[in-house]
Design a protein around this motif. Structure first.
Motif, short mmCIF file in Angstrom:
data_model
loop_
_atom_site.label_atom_id
_atom_site.label_comp_id
_atom_site.label_asym_id
_atom_site.label_seq_id
_atom_site.Cartn_x
_atom_site.Cartn_y
_atom_site.Cartn_z
N PHE A 44 0.85 -1.18 0.00
CA PHE A 44 0.00 0.00 0.00
C PHE A 44 0.89 1.23 0.00
O PHE A 44 1.79 1.35 0.83
CB PHE A 44 -0.92 0.03 1.23
CG PHE A 44 -1.85 1.20 1.25
CD1 PHE A 44 -3.02 1.17 0.52
CD2 PHE A 44 -1.53 2.33 1.97
CE1 PHE A 44 -3.87 2.27 0.52
CE2 PHE A 44 -2.36 3.43 1.98
CZ PHE A 44 -3.54 3.39 1.25
N GLY A 45 0.65 2.11 -0.94
CA GLY A 45 1.45 3.33 -1.02
C GLY A 45 2.93 3.06 -1.21
O GLY A 45 3.77 3.81 -0.72
N GLY A 46 3.25 1.97 -1.90
CA GLY A 46 4.65 1.63 -2.17
C GLY A 46 5.35 0.92 -1.02
O GLY A 46 6.52 0.56 -1.13
N GLU A 47 4.67 0.70 0.09
CA GLU A 47 5.25 0.03 1.26
C GLU A 47 4.61 -1.35 1.44
O GLU A 47 3.42 -1.51 1.22
CB GLU A 47 4.99 0.85 2.53
CG GLU A 47 5.53 2.25 2.50
CD GLU A 47 7.01 2.31 2.80
OE1 GLU A 47 7.50 1.44 3.57
OE2 GLU A 47 7.69 3.20 2.27
N TRP A 48 5.40 -2.32 1.88
CA TRP A 48 4.88 -3.65 2.21
C TRP A 48 4.46 -3.66 3.67
O TRP A 48 5.22 -3.24 4.54
CB TRP A 48 5.91 -4.73 1.94
CG TRP A 48 6.02 -5.03 0.48
CD1 TRP A 48 6.94 -4.54 -0.38
CD2 TRP A 48 5.13 -5.85 -0.28
NE1 TRP A 48 6.69 -5.02 -1.65
CE2 TRP A 48 5.58 -5.82 -1.61
CE3 TRP A 48 4.01 -6.61 0.03
CZ2 TRP A 48 4.95 -6.53 -2.63
CZ3 TRP A 48 3.39 -7.31 -0.98
CH2 TRP A 48 3.86 -7.27 -2.29
N ILE A 49 3.24 -4.13 3.92
CA ILE A 49 2.66 -4.15 5.26
C ILE A 49 2.30 -5.59 5.61
O ILE A 49 1.69 -6.30 4.80
CB ILE A 49 1.40 -3.26 5.31
CG1 ILE A 49 1.78 -1.82 4.96
CG2 ILE A 49 0.72 -3.36 6.67
CD1 ILE A 49 0.60 -0.93 4.68
N ILE A 50 2.66 -6.02 6.82
CA ILE A 50 2.26 -7.35 7.29
C ILE A 50 0.83 -7.24 7.79
O ILE A 50 0.54 -6.52 8.75
CB ILE A 50 3.19 -7.87 8.39
CG1 ILE A 50 4.60 -8.06 7.84
CG2 ILE A 50 2.66 -9.18 8.97
CD1 ILE A 50 5.63 -8.43 8.88
N ASN A 51 -0.07 -7.94 7.12
CA ASN A 51 -1.47 -7.94 7.48
C ASN A 51 -1.78 -8.99 8.54
O ASN A 51 -2.60 -8.79 9.42
CB ASN A 51 -2.31 -8.21 6.23
CG ASN A 51 -3.79 -8.22 6.50
OD1 ASN A 51 -4.33 -7.24 6.97
ND2 ASN A 51 -4.44 -9.33 6.21
N HIS A 52 -1.09 -10.13 8.45
CA HIS A 52 -1.33 -11.23 9.39
C HIS A 52 -0.03 -12.01 9.56
O HIS A 52 0.72 -12.20 8.60
CB HIS A 52 -2.42 -12.16 8.85
CG HIS A 52 -2.71 -13.32 9.73
ND1 HIS A 52 -3.46 -13.22 10.87
CD2 HIS A 52 -2.33 -14.62 9.65
CE1 HIS A 52 -3.53 -14.41 11.45
NE2 HIS A 52 -2.86 -15.27 10.73
#
Length: 66
Positions: A44-52
């Motif tokens: 999201f927005g060029g960044e990787w986010i850990i969702n789970h």
């Protein structure tokens, strides 16, 4: 911790669900036993986010990925 001294990790597989949603399987090495990590990540927005994040000592989880 109860698993003993940490000695690194390896990414076993990256499963691409969509270009911006991935499931990552990793194996961490500890003195008493290895530990399986499964991360669901999205961009999201060029960044990787850990969702789970999920972890346990069932190595069979890696065979699901392979």
């Amino acid at each position: 911790g109860s698993r003993g001294k940490y000695d690194g990790f390896e990414v076993v597989k990256v499963q691409t669900i969509t270009p911006r949603l991935h499931k990552v399987y990793a194996l961490a090495y500890y003195q008493r036993q290895p530990l399986v990590y499964i991360f669901t990540m999205y961009q999201f927005g060029g960044e990787w986010i850990i969702n789970h994040a999920h972890w346990d000592d069932k190595i069979e989880r890696l065979t699901e990925a392979l």
